[in-house]
Design a protein around this motif. Structure first.
Motif, PDB file in Angstrom:
ATOM      1  N   ASP A  54       0.817  -1.215   0.000  1.00  0.00           N
ATOM      2  CA  ASP A  54       0.000   0.000   0.000  1.00  0.00           C
ATOM      3  C   ASP A  54       0.852   1.266   0.000  1.00  0.00           C
ATOM      4  O   ASP A  54       0.390   2.331  -0.415  1.00  0.00           O
ATOM      5  CB  ASP A  54      -0.934   0.023   1.214  1.00  0.00           C
ATOM      6  CG  ASP A  54      -2.087  -0.957   1.070  1.00  0.00           C
ATOM      7  OD1 ASP A  54      -2.375  -1.356  -0.067  1.00  0.00           O
ATOM      8  OD2 ASP A  54      -2.688  -1.321   2.100  1.00  0.00           O
ATOM      9  N   ILE A  55       2.083   1.145   0.486  1.00  0.00           N
ATOM     10  CA  ILE A  55       2.974   2.309   0.523  1.00  0.00           C
ATOM     11  C   ILE A  55       3.340   2.744  -0.898  1.00  0.00           C
ATOM     12  O   ILE A  55       3.636   3.917  -1.137  1.00  0.00           O
ATOM     13  CB  ILE A  55       4.238   1.982   1.342  1.00  0.00           C
ATOM     14  CG1 ILE A  55       3.841   1.686   2.798  1.00  0.00           C
ATOM     15  CG2 ILE A  55       5.250   3.121   1.299  1.00  0.00           C
ATOM     16  CD1 ILE A  55       5.001   1.270   3.676  1.00  0.00           C
ATOM     17  N   PHE A  56       3.298   1.801  -1.843  1.00  0.00           N
ATOM     18  CA  PHE A  56       3.676   2.083  -3.233  1.00  0.00           C
ATOM     19  C   PHE A  56       2.485   1.799  -4.146  1.00  0.00           C
ATOM     20  O   PHE A  56       2.407   0.739  -4.768  1.00  0.00           O
ATOM     21  CB  PHE A  56       4.883   1.239  -3.640  1.00  0.00           C
ATOM     22  CG  PHE A  56       6.072   1.411  -2.739  1.00  0.00           C
ATOM     23  CD1 PHE A  56       6.925   2.488  -2.890  1.00  0.00           C
ATOM     24  CD2 PHE A  56       6.318   0.507  -1.720  1.00  0.00           C
ATOM     25  CE1 PHE A  56       8.015   2.655  -2.054  1.00  0.00           C
ATOM     26  CE2 PHE A  56       7.413   0.670  -0.878  1.00  0.00           C
ATOM     27  CZ  PHE A  56       8.261   1.753  -1.039  1.00  0.00           C
ATOM     28  N   PRO A  57       1.533   2.732  -4.232  1.00  0.00           N
ATOM     29  CA  PRO A  57       0.327   2.490  -5.042  1.00  0.00           C
ATOM     30  C   PRO A  57       0.654   2.445  -6.533  1.00  0.00           C
ATOM     31  O   PRO A  57       1.532   3.159  -7.013  1.00  0.00           O
ATOM     32  CB  PRO A  57      -0.560   3.695  -4.713  1.00  0.00           C
ATOM     33  CG  PRO A  57       0.408   4.785  -4.341  1.00  0.00           C
ATOM     34  CD  PRO A  57       1.549   4.086  -3.648  1.00  0.00           C
ATOM     35  N   ASP A  58      -0.072   1.585  -7.267  1.00  0.00           N
ATOM     36  CA  ASP A  58       0.134   1.504  -8.719  1.00  0.00           C
ATOM     37  C   ASP A  58      -0.775   2.470  -9.470  1.00  0.00           C
ATOM     38  O   ASP A  58      -0.656   2.625 -10.681  1.00  0.00           O
ATOM     39  CB  ASP A  58      -0.091   0.064  -9.220  1.00  0.00           C
ATOM     40  CG  ASP A  58      -1.461  -0.463  -8.845  1.00  0.00           C
ATOM     41  OD1 ASP A  58      -2.229   0.268  -8.190  1.00  0.00           O
ATOM     42  OD2 ASP A  58      -1.761  -1.626  -9.188  1.00  0.00           O
ATOM     43  N   ASN A  59      -1.686   3.110  -8.762  1.00  0.00           N
ATOM     44  CA  ASN A  59      -2.605   4.062  -9.377  1.00  0.00           C
ATOM     45  C   ASN A  59      -2.926   5.148  -8.363  1.00  0.00           C
ATOM     46  O   ASN A  59      -3.588   4.888  -7.353  1.00  0.00           O
ATOM     47  CB  ASN A  59      -3.883   3.345  -9.822  1.00  0.00           C
ATOM     48  CG  ASN A  59      -4.806   4.250 -10.622  1.00  0.00           C
ATOM     49  OD1 ASN A  59      -4.928   5.444 -10.347  1.00  0.00           O
ATOM     50  ND2 ASN A  59      -5.455   3.679 -11.628  1.00  0.00           N
ATOM     51  N   LEU A  60      -2.454   6.366  -8.625  1.00  0.00           N
ATOM     52  CA  LEU A  60      -2.656   7.452  -7.663  1.00  0.00           C
ATOM     53  C   LEU A  60      -4.128   7.812  -7.518  1.00  0.00           C
ATOM     54  O   LEU A  60      -4.595   8.112  -6.408  1.00  0.00           O
ATOM     55  CB  LEU A  60      -1.866   8.689  -8.099  1.00  0.00           C
ATOM     56  CG  LEU A  60      -0.347   8.587  -7.955  1.00  0.00           C
ATOM     57  CD1 LEU A  60       0.305   9.838  -8.516  1.00  0.00           C
ATOM     58  CD2 LEU A  60       0.039   8.388  -6.493  1.00  0.00           C
TER      59      LEU A  60
ATOM     60  N   LEU B 143      -0.634   7.810  -0.680  1.00  0.00           N
ATOM     61  CA  LEU B 143      -0.640   9.240  -0.982  1.00  0.00           C
ATOM     62  C   LEU B 143       0.518   9.955  -0.296  1.00  0.00           C
ATOM     63  O   LEU B 143       1.147  10.845  -0.872  1.00  0.00           O
ATOM     64  CB  LEU B 143      -1.973   9.856  -0.541  1.00  0.00           C
ATOM     65  CG  LEU B 143      -3.219   9.391  -1.306  1.00  0.00           C
ATOM     66  CD1 LEU B 143      -4.475   9.974  -0.677  1.00  0.00           C
ATOM     67  CD2 LEU B 143      -3.122   9.792  -2.772  1.00  0.00           C
ATOM     68  N   ILE B 144       0.818   9.554   0.945  1.00  0.00           N
ATOM     69  CA  ILE B 144       1.930  10.169   1.670  1.00  0.00           C
ATOM     70  C   ILE B 144       3.249   9.853   0.982  1.00  0.00           C
ATOM     71  O   ILE B 144       4.117  10.720   0.829  1.00  0.00           O
ATOM     72  CB  ILE B 144       1.944   9.692   3.133  1.00  0.00           C
ATOM     73  CG1 ILE B 144       0.741  10.263   3.890  1.00  0.00           C
ATOM     74  CG2 ILE B 144       3.242  10.112   3.831  1.00  0.00           C
ATOM     75  CD1 ILE B 144       0.604   9.723   5.297  1.00  0.00           C
ATOM     76  N   THR B 145       3.429   8.587   0.547  1.00  0.00           N
ATOM     77  CA  THR B 145       4.668   8.194  -0.128  1.00  0.00           C
ATOM     78  C   THR B 145       4.893   9.033  -1.383  1.00  0.00           C
ATOM     79  O   THR B 145       5.992   9.560  -1.614  1.00  0.00           O
ATOM     80  CB  THR B 145       4.616   6.703  -0.514  1.00  0.00           C
ATOM     81  OG1 THR B 145       4.390   5.921   0.660  1.00  0.00           O
ATOM     82  CG2 THR B 145       5.925   6.270  -1.166  1.00  0.00           C
ATOM     83  N   PHE B 146       3.845   9.152  -2.205  1.00  0.00           N
ATOM     84  CA  PHE B 146       3.955   9.947  -3.420  1.00  0.00           C
ATOM     85  C   PHE B 146       4.255  11.413  -3.091  1.00  0.00           C
ATOM     86  O   PHE B 146       5.111  12.043  -3.722  1.00  0.00           O
ATOM     87  CB  PHE B 146       2.653   9.844  -4.213  1.00  0.00           C
ATOM     88  CG  PHE B 146       2.574  10.793  -5.383  1.00  0.00           C
ATOM     89  CD1 PHE B 146       3.268  10.536  -6.548  1.00  0.00           C
ATOM     90  CD2 PHE B 146       1.809  11.955  -5.298  1.00  0.00           C
ATOM     91  CE1 PHE B 146       3.203  11.412  -7.625  1.00  0.00           C
ATOM     92  CE2 PHE B 146       1.741  12.840  -6.366  1.00  0.00           C
ATOM     93  CZ  PHE B 146       2.434  12.560  -7.534  1.00  0.00           C
ATOM     94  N   SER B 147       3.570  11.950  -2.091  1.00  0.00           N
ATOM     95  CA  SER B 147       3.744  13.359  -1.730  1.00  0.00           C
ATOM     96  C   SER B 147       5.148  13.622  -1.185  1.00  0.00           C
ATOM     97  O   SER B 147       5.755  14.656  -1.491  1.00  0.00           O
ATOM     98  CB  SER B 147       2.693  13.772  -0.701  1.00  0.00           C
ATOM     99  OG  SER B 147       1.391  13.559  -1.193  1.00  0.00           O
ATOM    100  N   VAL B 148       5.658  12.694  -0.383  1.00  0.00           N
ATOM    101  CA  VAL B 148       7.026  12.845   0.139  1.00  0.00           C
ATOM    102  C   VAL B 148       8.031  12.825  -1.006  1.00  0.00           C
ATOM    103  O   VAL B 148       8.981  13.620  -1.037  1.00  0.00           O
ATOM    104  CB  VAL B 148       7.338  11.731   1.161  1.00  0.00           C
ATOM    105  CG1 VAL B 148       8.833  11.699   1.497  1.00  0.00           C
ATOM    106  CG2 VAL B 148       6.535  11.933   2.437  1.00  0.00           C
ATOM    107  N   ALA B 149       7.829  11.918  -1.968  1.00  0.00           N
ATOM    108  CA  ALA B 149       8.749  11.836  -3.114  1.00  0.00           C
ATOM    109  C   ALA B 149       8.737  13.136  -3.917  1.00  0.00           C
ATOM    110  O   ALA B 149       9.800  13.662  -4.297  1.00  0.00           O
ATOM    111  CB  ALA B 149       8.351  10.658  -4.000  1.00  0.00           C
ATOM    112  N   VAL B 150       7.550  13.678  -4.160  1.00  0.00           N
ATOM    113  CA  VAL B 150       7.454  14.937  -4.904  1.00  0.00           C
ATOM    114  C   VAL B 150       8.100  16.074  -4.120  1.00  0.00           C
ATOM    115  O   VAL B 150       8.836  16.905  -4.675  1.00  0.00           O
ATOM    116  CB  VAL B 150       5.977  15.277  -5.215  1.00  0.00           C
ATOM    117  CG1 VAL B 150       5.862  16.668  -5.830  1.00  0.00           C
ATOM    118  CG2 VAL B 150       5.379  14.240  -6.152  1.00  0.00           C
ATOM    119  N   GLY B 151       7.842  16.098  -2.807  1.00  0.00           N
ATOM    120  CA  GLY B 151       8.422  17.141  -1.966  1.00  0.00           C
ATOM    121  C   GLY B 151       9.942  17.098  -1.937  1.00  0.00           C
ATOM    122  O   GLY B 151      10.608  18.143  -1.863  1.00  0.00           O
ATOM    123  N   CYS B 152      10.510  15.894  -1.995  1.00  0.00           N
ATOM    124  CA  CYS B 152      11.976  15.760  -1.998  1.00  0.00           C
ATOM    125  C   CYS B 152      12.575  16.193  -3.339  1.00  0.00           C
ATOM    126  O   CYS B 152      13.702  16.704  -3.393  1.00  0.00           O
ATOM    127  CB  CYS B 152      12.371  14.304  -1.712  1.00  0.00           C
ATOM    128  SG  CYS B 152      12.044  13.763  -0.023  1.00  0.00           S
TER     129      CYS B 152
END
Length: 373
Positions: free
Chosen positions: A116-122, A134-143
């Motif tokens: 679930d930490i790595f969703p295949d469809n946002l 959603l948090i994982t994706f947002s953290v990656a974008v923020g970094c």
């Protein structure tokens, strides 16, 4: 009350739930991106490590507290006999247990949580309220944003603007909260025609759970707050009163995210910290659910006259914490993930039916513990 009367009573509450759900996803994505992009890489890593360590430790501690209380009070042995089954005409139909979920081992549950930490469809993650994804994706974008320099500045400004708009909308929703909460509670009480009989039947179990949640909420959490911050925890609780009302009314940690963000920032928490920790805590920090699941499983064992050894109690503590951290931040999700704990110690899955009648009530109380944690 008739069905039409209940529909009218429930309508304002449904509107509140819709407004809160509509704000959750943009709030999580924009606030986390903004917070991570503002913090340095080292600060983000330290904050994440401390947050996860604290949430994981507190959740496991809550499971242990639940086990200690339920083994001392022994609600499943009340009166020396098993609880009398509720007549079929008084019992609501429990939610169907997904056979795939029921067959999962604790290891498979852990691996599913990591997936679930790595969703295949946002978009799917947003619809399914997969907060971790959603948090994982947002953290990656923020970094990434600071690394691309000026090219990322327009997007960063857009995210901050959306975040401010969402927070302003939350401020407007707060004016409607008292009406929505009263509607949700009144409708839930009105739809259960045999509430009194069920409360009497499972009274000692309810008292045990409330005692456990009281210990966690008014002793353990305040003690942790005081040890780390050297401040009055009950003053902070008063500042979080609106969040507690949302938790009671909705039974959902995710629905409480917008109001929680508003309350903690008003209490003096840095916006960047709140934006990162609150969405993560709504999924991972389920102390009330962990405590409830450990108590409920042992209550079911006691009701079935099944003795549990020390090793099984340790398994219950670990799997309750794991199942709680993997539970969706929606009403009564803990009832579904409880099958993992029952499977881990070899108890029948249909034992969930013993507590289903009062789970909706206890769900709202333990959600208060979750959001305050």
């Amino acid at each position: 009350p008739s069905k039409n009367v209940l529909l009218v009573f429930a309508f304002p509450g449904e509107i509140l739930m819709r407004m809160l759900r509509a704000l959750v996803v943009p709030l999580i994505v924009c606030s986390v991106i903004s917070a991570v992009a503002t913090l340095s890489g080292a600060d983000t890593g330290k904050l994440a490590a401390k947050t996860l360590a604290l949430f994981g430790g507190a959740t496991l501690l809550a499971s242990i507290v639940g086990i200690l209380i339920v083994t001392m009070i022994r609600p499943g042995y009340a009166g020396g006999t098993e609880p009398t089954p509720t007549p079929s005409n008084m019992e609501p139909t429990p939610p169907p247990v997904d056979p795939i979920v029921a067959a999962r081992t604790p290891l498979e549950a852990l691996l599913d949580l990591l997936k679930d930490i790595f969703p295949d469809n946002l978009f799917g993650a947003a619809v399914d309220m997969n907060v971790l994804g959603l948090i994982t994706f947002s953290v990656a974008v923020g970094c990434i944003l600071p690394r691309i320099g000026k090219a990322g500045r327009p997007f960063f400004d857009l995210v901050q603007s959306i975040n401010k708009i969402v927070m302003a909308l939350i401020g407007l929703v707060l004016y409607y909260v008292p009406f929505g909460i009263c509607s949700l509670v009144a409708a839930k009480l009105g739809e259960d025609e045999h509430l009194g009989a069920k409360l009497e039947q499972l009274g000692l179990f309810i008292v045990s759970v409330l005692a456990g949640l009281a210990v966690q909420t008014f002793i353990i959490l305040p003690l942790l707050y005081f040890v780390f911050l050297r401040r009055n925890p009950f003053r902070f609780y008063w500042q979080m009163r609106e969040t507690s009302l949302i938790a009671i009314g909705t039974g959902s940690s995710a629905a409480a995210i917008p109001v929680t963000m508003k309350c903690v920032e008003a209490a003096g928490v840095q916006q960047q910290v709140a934006a990162f920790v609150i969405p993560l805590g709504a999924t991972v920090n389920m102390t009330g659910t962990a405590l409830y699941e450990s108590m409920a499983v042992i209550f079911i064992a006691q009701s079935l006259n099944v003795s549990l050894n020390f090793g099984q109690l340790c398994i219950i503590a670990l799997t309750s914490a794991l199942a709680a951290m993997g539970a969706a931040s929606i009403p009564e999700a803990g009832l579904i993930t409880m099958v993992l704990v029952l499977s881990a110690v070899g108890l029948p899955l249909d034992g969930v039916a013993l507590i289903f009648a009062v789970d909706w009530f206890l769900d709202r109380i333990r959600t208060v513990t979750n959001v305050l944690g």
